[in-house]
Design an enzyme around this catalytic site. Structure first.
Site, PDB file in Angstrom:
ATOM      1  CD  GLU A 122      -3.081  -1.026   2.171  1.00 52.34           C
ATOM      2  OE1 GLU A 122      -2.848  -0.426   3.226  1.00 52.34           O
ATOM      3  OE2 GLU A 122      -4.173  -1.561   1.920  1.00 52.34           O
ATOM      4  CD  GLU A 132      -4.006  -6.025   2.650  1.00 55.98           C
ATOM      5  OE1 GLU A 132      -4.792  -5.252   3.237  1.00 55.98           O
ATOM      6  OE2 GLU A 132      -2.780  -5.919   2.726  1.00 55.98           O
TER       7      GLU A 132
HETATM    8  P1  P53 Z   1      -7.032  -2.464   9.520  1.00 53.42           P
HETATM    9  C1  P53 Z   1      -6.220   1.928   5.428  1.00 53.42           C
HETATM   10  C2  P53 Z   1      -7.030   1.806   4.311  1.00 53.42           C
HETATM   11  C3  P53 Z   1      -7.026   0.628   3.590  1.00 53.42           C
HETATM   12  C4  P53 Z   1      -6.214  -0.422   3.977  1.00 53.42           C
HETATM   13  O1  P53 Z   1      -6.795  -2.523   7.938  1.00 53.42           O
HETATM   14  C5  P53 Z   1      -5.380  -0.283   5.073  1.00 53.42           C
HETATM   15  C6  P53 Z   1      -5.387   0.881   5.807  1.00 53.42           C
HETATM   16  C7  P53 Z   1      -4.520   1.030   7.006  1.00 53.42           C
HETATM   17  O2  P53 Z   1      -5.235   0.746   8.164  1.00 53.42           O
HETATM   18  O3  P53 Z   1      -4.507  -1.236   5.467  1.00 53.42           O
HETATM   19  C8  P53 Z   1      -4.496  -2.524   4.919  1.00 53.42           C
HETATM   20  O4  P53 Z   1      -6.134  -3.472  10.113  1.00 53.42           O
HETATM   21  C9  P53 Z   1      -3.166  -3.139   5.275  1.00 53.42           C
HETATM   22  C10 P53 Z   1      -3.242  -4.202   6.327  1.00 53.42           C
HETATM   23  C11 P53 Z   1      -4.400  -3.899   7.253  1.00 53.42           C
HETATM   24  C12 P53 Z   1      -5.678  -4.006   6.445  1.00 53.42           C
HETATM   25  O5  P53 Z   1      -5.657  -3.134   5.345  1.00 53.42           O
HETATM   26  O6  P53 Z   1      -6.677  -1.070   9.892  1.00 53.42           O
HETATM   27  O7  P53 Z   1      -2.432  -3.590   4.161  1.00 53.42           O
HETATM   28  O8  P53 Z   1      -1.989  -4.273   6.980  1.00 53.42           O
HETATM   29  O9  P53 Z   1      -4.453  -4.700   8.379  1.00 53.42           O
HETATM   30  C13 P53 Z   1      -6.915  -3.725   7.257  1.00 53.42           C
HETATM   31  O10 P53 Z   1      -8.463  -2.791   9.727  1.00 53.42           O
END
Ligand code: P53
Length: 476
Positions: free
Chosen positions: A176, A374
């Site tokens: 990201e 993801e």
């Molecule tokens: P969490 C922001 C927006 C989109 C994805 O996020 C993001 C974030 C940062 O928080 O992160 C990604 O755990 C990232 C993972 C993360 C996952 O999305 O904040 O690549 O490390 O855990 C979910 O709910």
């Protein structure tokens, strides 16, 4: 319609710092994730000056995957995973980041982990830098504001490409990388780039400089990978939140276009090997004096990625305002709520159609294979007395996204390599540091305060996803 091809990569995704724990095992150094405390929705994680006594650092133990990975991979195999996306903690290989020789104990850990995956026919998909760079590089060098980090990263990349070339084919460089477009908050600059800003510092050009060094490092890593073994496939990793205009007013549309420019130029550089003209013109207009050399330009052009990995959780909406005549996008103030979609408990807008749109957007722009690395639903799960969790809301979220993904492949003809939903086993939230924000098919008995037995159990979605994989996406 043909559906997904026979070798479609169904799996799950995690990141080292969010599940491994073992923060000081096997000679591991301190990473940026190790100095972040637990927050909550609306309460930012604190970034402390080193590891301080009396603070709750959830990543130190995480879910103890470091010691329990065999049990967890067995469960992934039971679900039928074809691949497993995780990251290599840079600090296990180079504990400080600036050493010349790698740490053998760290290398051995990932050898064992990858062997365990391969034993079940699960192909590891590896991110090189997923929010876990060595903290020493922050304190000694100022993080990615320093050009020296290019060499440190490329050394790390070469070591792991060489070591694991026979076990890992698919790689991604920076997780990201475009989160830092949101430079007004402290989280993204720190987790992406190890940036700590001085009070009053003009943050924006520092972010562009750090991102530039990362893009050069990524390109040099791609080039090195090809020299080490031409079979390796190296992708970028982009956080895709497509930005819609609030209305069809022409200025709202232009605002949305500018917003997409400002969040996704990173992809242009990764894919095309050069900066798009709009961002160069923006640097000139804002008089940013960036260190971008001719040698860097050559490096970028020689290290274009093989595929685009991306995360998709939500879409955004923006609109033009009178106080912004140039329609500049500022992620901390330009976003508004979408009246047509629901939100998660953490305020993330739920928009399955946005995934189909994103797949088409990437495909139209770049014509490179895409990999959804993801996607998922962070929710509060309640464990029932018999140990199970009825997470029907998660099944609904994913089924809706998979239906749109399928349309993008079958109807729109997008070239999609695979799908690895986020947090296939409950882990520490990156954004908030909570355990309570769960994504898994596998429940982990651990709470925000660190209590819990760490026992694993299958949620309702476990059997559902198993069926999705078994039917190659026909059973949704
Ligand atoms: P969490 C922001 C927006 C989109 C994805 O996020 C993001 C974030 C940062 O928080 O992160 C990604 O755990 C990232 C993972 C993360 C996952 O999305 O904040 O690549 O490390 O855990 C979910 O709910």
């Amino acid at each position: 319609m043909s559906g997904f091809n026979a070798n479609f990569m169904w799996g799950g995704a995690v990141a080292a710092h969010q599940l491994e724990g073992g923060w000081q095992e096997g000679g591991k150094g301190i990473s940026v994730a190790d100095v972040m405390t637990a927050g909550a929705h609306g309460v930012a994680r604190e970034i402390t000056d080193g590891v301080l006594p009396g603070k709750n650092y959830p990543n130190h133990e995480a879910i103890d995957f470091y010691h329990r990975y065999k049990e967890d991979i067995k469960l992934f195999a039971e679900m039928g995973f074809k691949c497993f996306r995780t990251s290599i903690a840079w600090t296990r290989i180079f504990p400080l980041g600036d050493e010349t020789q790698p740490n053998e104990a760290g290398l051995q850990f990932y050898d064992d982990l990858f062997d365990e995956c391969l034993k079940y026919g699960i192909e590891p998909v590896i991110t090189l830098s997923h929010f876990e760079m060595p903290y020493h590089l922050v304190t000694e060098y100022g993080g990615w504001r320093n050009r020296k980090l290019i060499d440190f990263f490329v050394r790390f990349a070469k070591v792991v490409f060489t070591r694991y070339q026979g076990k890992v084919k698919y790689w991604m460089t920076f997780n990201e990388i475009n989160n830092q477009a949101n430079y007004h908050e402290d989280f993204a600059p720190f987790t992406n780039s190890g940036l700590k800003y001085q009070p009053g510092e003009d943050r924006e050009p520092v972010m562009y400089q750090a991102a530039h060094y990362e893009l050069v490092a990524s390109a040099l890593a791609v080039k090195a990978a090809r020299e080490i073994n031409p079979a390796l496939q190296i992708g970028c990793m982009i956080a895709m939140c497509p930005i819609y205009p609030l209305t069809c007013a022409p200025n709202d549309m232009m605002m949305a276009m500018n917003a997409m420019h400002r969040r996704y130029w990173f992809t242009d550089v990764h894919v095309r090997g050069k900066y798009p003209q709009h961002i160069l013109n923006y640097f000139t207009r804002r008089e940013f004096d960036l260190d971008i050399t001719e040698e860097d330009r050559v490096a970028l052009s020689e290290g274009c990625v093989d595929y685009i990995g991306f995360s998709y959780y939500m879409s955004f909406v923006t609109k033009a305002t009178d106080d912004n005549p140039q329609l500049d996008y500022d992620e901390s103030k330009s976003l508004v709520s979408n009246p047509y979609v629901q939100k998660s408990d953490w305020g993330w807008q739920i928009d399955p159609v946005g995934l189909r749109y994103s797949l088409n957007w990437f495909w139209d722009h770049y014509q490179l294979p895409l990999f959804i690395v993801e996607n998922g639903f962070g929710a509060i799960d309640v464990q029932l007395p018999d140990g199970t969790v009825d997470d029907s809301y998660r099944i609904e979220y994913m089924a809706a996204h998979l239906r749109e993904m399928k349309k993008a492949v079958e109807e729109d003809g997008v070239d999609l390599m695979g799908y690895t939903p986020w947090g296939c086993i409950d882990l520490v939230s990156a954004g908030t540091g909570e355990m309570k924000k769960r994504y898994g098919f596998i429940y982990v008995d651990k709470n925000n305060d660190g209590s819990g037995t760490l026992a694993r159990s299958r949620k309702k979605s476990f059997a559902w996803y198993q069926q999705v994989i078994k039917s190659n996406g026909e059973s949704l």
